[in-house]
Design a protein around this motif. Structure first.
Motif, PDB file in Angstrom:
ATOM      1  N   LYS A   6     -93.177  63.622 100.870  1.00 45.20           N
ATOM      2  CA  LYS A   6     -91.674  64.011 100.562  1.00 45.20           C
ATOM      3  C   LYS A   6     -91.370  65.269 101.526  1.00 45.20           C
ATOM      4  O   LYS A   6     -92.472  65.657 102.024  1.00 45.20           O
ATOM      5  N   ARG A  64    -100.790  66.546  93.789  1.00 44.45           N
ATOM      6  CA  ARG A  64     -99.642  67.227  93.098  1.00 44.45           C
ATOM      7  C   ARG A  64    -100.332  68.704  92.963  1.00 44.45           C
ATOM      8  O   ARG A  64     -99.635  69.525  93.006  1.00 44.45           O
ATOM      9  N   VAL A 115     -95.237  64.050  96.781  1.00 43.66           N
ATOM     10  CA  VAL A 115     -95.410  62.650  97.052  1.00 43.66           C
ATOM     11  C   VAL A 115     -94.998  61.573  95.941  1.00 43.66           C
ATOM     12  O   VAL A 115     -94.516  62.180  94.797  1.00 43.66           O
ATOM     13  N   HIS A 116     -94.534  60.601  96.430  1.00 48.46           N
ATOM     14  CA  HIS A 116     -94.202  59.380  95.532  1.00 48.46           C
ATOM     15  C   HIS A 116     -95.061  58.204  95.379  1.00 48.46           C
ATOM     16  O   HIS A 116     -95.934  58.176  96.669  1.00 48.46           O
ATOM     17  N   THR A 124     -96.408  63.776  87.475  1.00 49.14           N
ATOM     18  CA  THR A 124     -95.256  64.055  87.962  1.00 49.14           C
ATOM     19  C   THR A 124     -95.046  65.426  88.153  1.00 49.14           C
ATOM     20  O   THR A 124     -94.510  65.916  89.414  1.00 49.14           O
ATOM     21  N   GLY A 175     -89.586  68.316  90.692  1.00 49.84           N
ATOM     22  CA  GLY A 175     -88.449  67.741  91.490  1.00 49.84           C
ATOM     23  C   GLY A 175     -89.176  67.634  92.610  1.00 49.84           C
ATOM     24  O   GLY A 175     -88.988  66.686  93.545  1.00 49.84           O
ATOM     25  N   ASN A 186     -92.253  67.643  94.496  1.00 49.84           N
ATOM     26  CA  ASN A 186     -93.654  66.967  94.089  1.00 49.84           C
ATOM     27  C   ASN A 186     -94.499  66.395  94.918  1.00 49.84           C
ATOM     28  O   ASN A 186     -95.324  65.890  94.711  1.00 49.84           O
ATOM     29  N   GLU A 221     -80.208  65.242  92.132  1.00 57.31           N
ATOM     30  CA  GLU A 221     -80.851  66.328  92.766  1.00 57.31           C
ATOM     31  C   GLU A 221     -81.928  65.636  93.333  1.00 57.31           C
ATOM     32  O   GLU A 221     -82.516  66.069  94.554  1.00 57.31           O
ATOM     33  N   LEU A 222     -82.458  64.491  92.849  1.00 55.62           N
ATOM     34  CA  LEU A 222     -83.584  63.797  93.630  1.00 55.62           C
ATOM     35  C   LEU A 222     -83.049  63.177  94.908  1.00 55.62           C
ATOM     36  O   LEU A 222     -83.832  63.090  95.978  1.00 55.62           O
TER      37      LEU A 222
END
Ligand code: CMP
Length: 139
Positions: A11, A104, A116-117, A93, A112, A114, A62-63
């Motif tokens: 991210k 993480r 990586v997805h 998360t 928010g 964080n 926000e994301l």
């Protein structure tokens, strides 16, 4: 190459602070192979479309704002039981709840921002891989 696939994103927080190389090295050391990779800067419309499933949730705006705030790095990763293995490797998360040694825990700032997805199912891994890489994510 053995295994199946998941879709990861490094991210904007982690990519922008120069952590992409460390995160990829961490994952490769755990047996993940990089199948597809690119660096993109998503528009709000693209980020909104990617996270469409979260539309209506309190953190959605926000994301979308965060995910379109700078470059990020989508990746297709391959390993046996890739979705579950990757989710274990990145941790919870919220980095405050992530286990020691997870991506993480090591690199994320907050729930928010964080780092990586990761896809949450094989079906979503295919959908999300197609979103960024088209059919190249599948072959
Ligand atoms: P990700 O794995 O990318 O999937 C959806 C994202 O929404 C998640 O990581 C978090 O970054 C974000 N998210 C989930 N819950 C919250 C929350 N309560 N507040 C802000 N962001 C959240």
């Amino acid at each position: 190459m053995a295994g199946n696939r998941t879709l990861a994103i490094i991210k904007p927080d982690a990519f922008g602070s120069g952590k992409a190389g460390k995160i990829i090295a961490h994952l490769e050391a755990q047996g993940f192979a990089v199948i597809c990779a690119r660096v993109i800067h998503m528009t709000k419309a693209e980020a909104g479309a990617f996270y469409e499933v979260h539309k209506g949730r309190p953190f959605y705006a926000e994301l979308v704002e965060f995910m379109s705030s700078g470059p990020c790095m989508p990746l297709v990763l391959q390993k046996a039981d890739a979705v579950a293995a990757y989710r274990a490797a990145i941790g919870a998360t919220d980095p405050a709840e992530a286990a020691d040694g997870t991506v993480r825990k090591l690199y994320a700032e907050s729930k928010g921002r964080n780092a990586v997805h990761g896809s949450d199912s094989d079906e979503n891994a295919r959908i999300e891989g197609m979103f960024f890489f088209g059919a190249a994510a599948l072959v």
